[in-house]
Design a protein around this motif. Structure first.
Motif, short mmCIF file in Angstrom:
data_model
loop_
_atom_site.label_atom_id
_atom_site.label_comp_id
_atom_site.label_asym_id
_atom_site.label_seq_id
_atom_site.Cartn_x
_atom_site.Cartn_y
_atom_site.Cartn_z
N VAL A 236 -10.17 -0.20 -6.31
CA VAL A 236 -9.56 -1.40 -6.33
C VAL A 236 -10.04 -2.32 -7.54
CG1 VAL A 236 -8.96 -3.75 -5.04
CG2 VAL A 236 -8.95 -1.66 -3.79
N SER B 131 -3.78 -7.25 -9.49
CA SER B 131 -4.74 -6.34 -8.91
C SER B 131 -4.10 -5.13 -8.62
CB SER B 131 -5.30 -7.08 -7.49
OG SER B 131 -6.02 -8.23 -7.67
N LEU C 32 -4.55 -0.93 -6.85
CA LEU C 32 -5.14 -0.19 -5.74
C LEU C 32 -4.61 1.18 -6.06
CD1 LEU C 32 -6.43 0.27 -2.85
CD2 LEU C 32 -4.25 -0.26 -2.02
N PHE D 165 -6.76 -4.34 0.94
CA PHE D 165 -6.81 -2.83 1.38
C PHE D 165 -7.47 -2.50 2.69
CE2 PHE D 165 -10.70 -4.93 -0.85
CZ PHE D 165 -11.65 -4.80 -0.09
#
Length: 403
Positions: free
Chosen positions: A279, A285, A287, A321
């Protein structure tokens, strides 16, 4: 619009050359005498060459670029060869070839090396090599090559942009970490190892359909021989912990070191067949929930090669997450600012995490200020294992934590 402007510019230059010829001819006619006619006939060859150069098409000029390595590591040497070819032997005098980079910073780094002047003459092909020392991490784009030809006195200049797009990816410099296992849960009992997470390949419990990313050594060849369908062996998972690497993407003075450390851990963990996820925080952001195969590892490293630091006021909320840790796992956080805002986001997502380790990257011999000390104490009070280290101690990072 740009093409029209270029055509007007070169047309203006050509009219200037014709004006010079007309003026010298009129001067010779009215002045008379040998000197004035010598001036006229001396200029005539140059004017005729300029006229022919005006009519000479640059469309027949091609460029071939050869790059020694498309993917290099941060600080590596970039080496390239350029071959300029044309389909006629029209004499060319001053020909300047310039590499055009998309980023101004890379062009400045290349300096005058990216520009070369040739005296073509009657030759149809020219070649030159250049290199850039210590190309920085990131995605660097070569847009093409600019060809500029000129006559004897620079009265006429013709320019053509030849599209030749290449992308050079500079990966973070990866360090060989001296990994020492520590603090990981087995399905039964507690044993040592955070990253060395493997399946017990000595005990197959069944078979299933093949999925992309499965290792070749797990294929059940006997079943394939019978059914002509790829099947994969299923093994008993001896360890239930997964590992998630979390990179703080906020701008800092040691951001490059953070990226290098993250990439090094990824490489080391994948070599131990760890169940990895990555991450990164920042403007967007990102992942990467499953990093099992070489292709998935490459995609994560490409992301780390391209990532840029984000100002704190533009940082997006931490991507969720929590679903990656339904069965528990370990988190390795790499940051330069272990403030409560970041820690609160991590703890909110990591309710099922069995351990959280925070590596605070600092400049070597840098003094920790009081605010950071308070942040570290607060993180430790919440059960986060915090370890401060500089780049020179990356290799021993896990040894020091385990100690």
């Amino acid at each position: 619009m740009i093409k029209i402007k270029k055509m007007l510019d070169i047309s203006g230059q050509f009219l200037f050359i014709l004006a010079v010829l007309v003026v010298t001819y009129v001067f010779a006619m009215f002045q008379g005498g040998q000197v004035s006619w010598v001036i006229f006939y001396s200029l005539l060859p140059f004017v005729l060459y300029s006229a022919m150069l005006f009519l000479y098409p640059l469309s027949g000029v091609t460029v071939k670029r050869s790059i020694r390595a498309m993917n290099i590591q941060n600080g590596g040497k970039f080496q390239v060869s350029l071959t300029v070819r044309r389909n006629s032997r029209f004499p060319l005098l001053y020909t300047v070839v310039t590499e055009k980079w998309e980023e101004d910073e890379t062009a400045l780094l290349a300096g005058e090396q990216r520009k070369k002047m040739f005296l073509f003459g009657f030759r149809k092909e020219m070649e030159w090599h250049y290199e850039i020392e210590q190309l920085p991490r990131g995605e660097h784009v070569l847009q093409g090559v600019v060809i500029e030809v000129s006559d004897f006195f620079g009265w006429l200049r013709k320019t053509k942009m030849i599209e030749a797009r290449d992308t050079i990816l500079v990966f973070p410099k990866m360090i060989d970490l001296h990994y020492v296992p520590f603090d990981t849960q087995y399905d039964r009992g507690t044993l040592a190892s955070l990253l060395n997470i493997v399946k017990d390949t000595t005990m197959a419990t069944g078979v299933r359909g093949y999925q992309p990313g499965d290792r070749v050594t797990w294929i059940h060849w006997k079943s394939f021989a019978r059914t002509q369908t790829l099947m994969t062996k299923e093994f008993e998972d001896r360890r239930s912990q997964e590992v998630l690497l979390l990179l703080d993407g906020r701008v800092s003075t040691v951001f490059e070191e953070q990226v290098e450390f993250t990439a090094s851990i990824l490489k080391e963990a994948s070599s131990h067949q760890a169940e990895l996820a990555l991450v990164t925080t920042g403007l967007d952001s990102s992942l990467f929930p499953f990093i099992h195969s070489e292709e998935q590892l490459h995609q994560a490293l490409v992301h780390l090669a391209k990532i840029k630091p984000t100002a704190e006021d533009k940082t997006a909320p931490l991507v969720d997450f929590s679903t990656e840790f339904q069965h528990g796992g370990g988190i390795v956080l790499i940051t330069a600012k272990p403030d409560w805002l970041l820690m609160q986001s991590v703890l909110r997502n990591a309710k099922n995490a069995r351990s959280i380790i925070c590596f605070v990257v600092v400049k070597e011999n840098e003094q920790i200020d009081r605010a950071m000390e308070n942040d570290i104490q607060l993180a430790r009070s919440k059960g986060v294992l915090v370890h401060i280290l500089g780049k020179e101690r990356f290799k021993e990072a896990f040894q020091e934590v385990a100690g």
